[in-house]
Design a protein around this motif. Structure first.
Motif, short mmCIF file in Angstrom:
data_model
loop_
_atom_site.label_atom_id
_atom_site.label_comp_id
_atom_site.label_asym_id
_atom_site.label_seq_id
_atom_site.Cartn_x
_atom_site.Cartn_y
_atom_site.Cartn_z
N SER A 22 0.91 -1.20 0.01
CA SER A 22 0.08 0.02 0.03
C SER A 22 0.75 1.34 -0.09
O SER A 22 2.07 1.26 0.57
CB SER A 22 -0.90 0.00 1.17
OG SER A 22 -1.96 -1.09 1.16
N ARG A 23 0.44 2.27 -0.48
CA ARG A 23 1.11 3.72 -0.76
C ARG A 23 1.02 4.20 1.01
O ARG A 23 -0.04 4.20 1.28
CB ARG A 23 0.48 4.48 -1.70
CG ARG A 23 1.35 5.74 -1.80
CD ARG A 23 0.65 6.37 -2.91
NE ARG A 23 1.39 7.67 -3.29
CZ ARG A 23 1.63 8.20 -4.39
NH1 ARG A 23 0.69 8.24 -5.33
NH2 ARG A 23 2.24 9.66 -4.46
N LEU A 24 2.08 4.64 1.38
CA LEU A 24 2.17 5.11 2.50
C LEU A 24 1.63 6.92 2.39
O LEU A 24 1.47 7.35 1.25
CB LEU A 24 3.55 5.61 3.15
CG LEU A 24 4.11 6.27 4.50
CD1 LEU A 24 3.73 4.99 5.28
CD2 LEU A 24 5.36 6.62 4.59
N PRO A 25 0.78 7.09 3.53
CA PRO A 25 0.12 8.51 3.27
C PRO A 25 1.19 9.57 2.78
O PRO A 25 2.36 9.52 3.36
CB PRO A 25 -0.30 8.79 4.64
CG PRO A 25 -0.55 7.52 5.19
CD PRO A 25 0.54 6.54 4.74
N SER A 26 0.81 10.38 2.24
CA SER A 26 1.74 11.45 1.55
C SER A 26 2.05 12.32 2.53
O SER A 26 1.62 12.34 3.67
CB SER A 26 0.96 12.08 0.44
OG SER A 26 -0.16 13.09 0.97
N ARG B 26 -1.48 16.88 7.73
CA ARG B 26 -2.71 17.41 8.02
C ARG B 26 -3.41 16.45 9.25
O ARG B 26 -3.80 16.87 10.41
CB ARG B 26 -3.69 17.24 6.90
CG ARG B 26 -3.65 18.23 5.83
CD ARG B 26 -4.72 18.23 4.91
NE ARG B 26 -5.04 16.92 4.23
CZ ARG B 26 -4.37 16.33 3.39
NH1 ARG B 26 -3.61 17.03 2.70
NH2 ARG B 26 -4.75 15.27 2.67
N GLU B 27 -2.88 14.98 8.98
CA GLU B 27 -3.62 14.32 10.15
C GLU B 27 -2.98 14.32 11.48
O GLU B 27 -3.58 14.10 12.54
CB GLU B 27 -3.47 12.61 9.72
CG GLU B 27 -4.35 12.65 8.55
CD GLU B 27 -4.37 10.96 8.02
OE1 GLU B 27 -3.59 10.22 8.84
OE2 GLU B 27 -5.24 10.70 7.23
N TYR B 28 -1.73 14.81 11.52
CA TYR B 28 -0.88 14.71 12.79
C TYR B 28 -0.88 16.03 13.22
O TYR B 28 -0.24 16.44 14.44
CB TYR B 28 0.43 13.89 12.50
CG TYR B 28 0.34 12.46 12.44
CD1 TYR B 28 0.12 11.60 13.67
CD2 TYR B 28 0.22 12.03 11.18
CE1 TYR B 28 -0.06 10.02 13.45
CE2 TYR B 28 -0.02 10.51 10.96
CZ TYR B 28 0.02 9.70 12.08
OH TYR B 28 -0.53 8.38 12.04
N GLY B 29 -0.86 17.02 12.65
CA GLY B 29 -0.88 18.58 12.78
C GLY B 29 0.61 18.85 13.24
O GLY B 29 0.95 19.61 14.02
N SER C 47 4.47 19.96 10.96
CA SER C 47 5.03 20.61 9.77
C SER C 47 5.55 19.78 8.57
O SER C 47 5.46 18.48 8.95
CB SER C 47 6.20 21.57 10.19
OG SER C 47 7.45 20.70 10.68
N ASP C 48 5.61 20.14 7.63
CA ASP C 48 6.24 19.51 6.20
C ASP C 48 7.52 18.93 6.91
O ASP C 48 7.96 17.81 6.68
CB ASP C 48 6.67 20.42 5.29
CG ASP C 48 5.12 20.62 4.57
OD1 ASP C 48 4.23 19.77 4.39
OD2 ASP C 48 5.00 21.69 3.85
N THR C 49 8.49 19.56 7.45
CA THR C 49 9.65 19.12 8.03
C THR C 49 9.60 17.61 8.91
O THR C 49 10.19 16.59 8.66
CB THR C 49 10.47 20.24 8.67
OG1 THR C 49 10.82 21.31 7.97
CG2 THR C 49 11.99 19.49 9.16
N VAL C 50 8.67 17.71 9.83
CA VAL C 50 8.47 16.62 10.70
C VAL C 50 7.76 15.51 9.84
O VAL C 50 8.12 14.25 10.14
CB VAL C 50 7.37 17.08 11.86
CG1 VAL C 50 6.74 15.80 12.57
CG2 VAL C 50 7.93 18.09 12.71
N ALA C 51 6.98 15.70 9.08
CA ALA C 51 6.39 14.68 8.15
C ALA C 51 7.49 14.27 7.25
O ALA C 51 7.47 12.92 7.30
CB ALA C 51 5.40 15.07 7.38
N LEU C 52 8.35 14.84 6.78
CA LEU C 52 9.35 14.29 5.99
C LEU C 52 10.30 13.29 6.65
O LEU C 52 10.88 12.22 6.40
CB LEU C 52 10.01 15.32 5.41
CG LEU C 52 11.46 15.11 4.54
CD1 LEU C 52 10.98 14.04 3.43
CD2 LEU C 52 11.91 16.32 3.87
#
Length: 251
Positions: free
Chosen positions: A29-33, A39-42, A44-49
């Motif tokens: 399965s594809r990992l959430p983008s 959005r889901e975890y509230g 930043s882009d840096t944290v998500a990356l």
């Protein structure tokens, strides 16, 4: 940060890891983008990356060029047996015996050539650096899938100009070190193995079907005859697909 408190990217990675291991995010399965994680975890882009990088470093997900990041399938680790068993005359090497099992369906490829011993191999064989050795590389497969790499080195001062010069050719080709050495009057009476782990080299992970940097286990083995090293080898297996089990006799 308080003791025991995790950075945000590790908390996100922990939750995604839990979902992957539980099957909530299925293999392939594809990992959430990155945007969806943000959005889901509230966060930043840096944290998500960084969270995605953690999962990739752990081998849970893999990037596919132009497509995204997907969950890797995690097969149950197979048992790779190591033992003090000494083959009887005429029997194949331990790997070939194991692969003869009808459930294994193992095959292997081998390639030999003479070369000067690099420093670390010369030290293990107790010969001068640059001393001539027969180097043999193996790629083992189980049911068509690459499962193990092995490179062995034998000093030509022991096997040179003998019928066992080439480990996989001649009358004793494929018989294993103990029997081959016995055929030229060299009695192997001891073997040592050291197990370590390290990031896989790009060439290793490419051959083994993994991702560069993923951890591999390395078994460094040396056979001795009356204290003299007569063969040394490095066996490389993916750490996430195999577990090494030892069964040693008690004398």
């Amino acid at each position: 940060m308080a003791f025991g408190e995790q950075p945000a990217y590790l908390r996100v990675a922990d939750d995604l890891r839990r979902k992957i291991l539980s099957g909530a995010i299925a293999p392939h399965s594809r990992l959430p983008s990155q945007a969806r994680i943000r959005r889901e975890y509230g966060v930043s882009d840096t944290v998500a990356l960084e969270a995605r990088k953690v999962l990739m470093a752990e081998g849970l997900v893999e990037g596919r060029s132009g497509s995204g990041t997907y969950v890797r399938e995690r097969p149950e680790p197979r048992r790779l047996a190591r033992s003090g068993y000494r083959p009887r005359e005429g029997e194949a090497s331990p790997f070939r015996q194991e692969q003869a099992d009808e459930d294994c369906k193992g095959t292997w490829e081998a390639e030999s050539g003479q070369e000067p011993a690099p420093a670390r191999i010369a030290a293990r064989l107790r010969i001068p650096e640059g001393g001539r050795v027969m180097r043999t590389r193996y790629l083992y497969r189980t049911e068509g899938e690459p499962m193990m790499l092995s490179t062995s080195w034998e000093p030509l001062e022991v096997t040179g100009r003998s019928p066992v010069l080439l480990p996989e050719e001649g009358p004793l080709g494929g018989r294993g070190v103990v029997e081959r050495m016995a055929a030229i009057g060299v009695v192997v009476d001891n073997v040592t193995e050291e197990v370590s782990a390290r990031p896989g080299l790009a060439v290793e992970t490419s051959l083994l079907g993994g991702v560069p940097g993923h951890v591999v286990m390395v078994v460094s083995r040396t056979y001795f005859a009356s204290g003299r090293p007569v063969e040394t080898a490095d066996v490389v297996v993916p750490a996430d697909r195999y577990r090494i089990a030892y069964h040693l006799p008690v004398r």
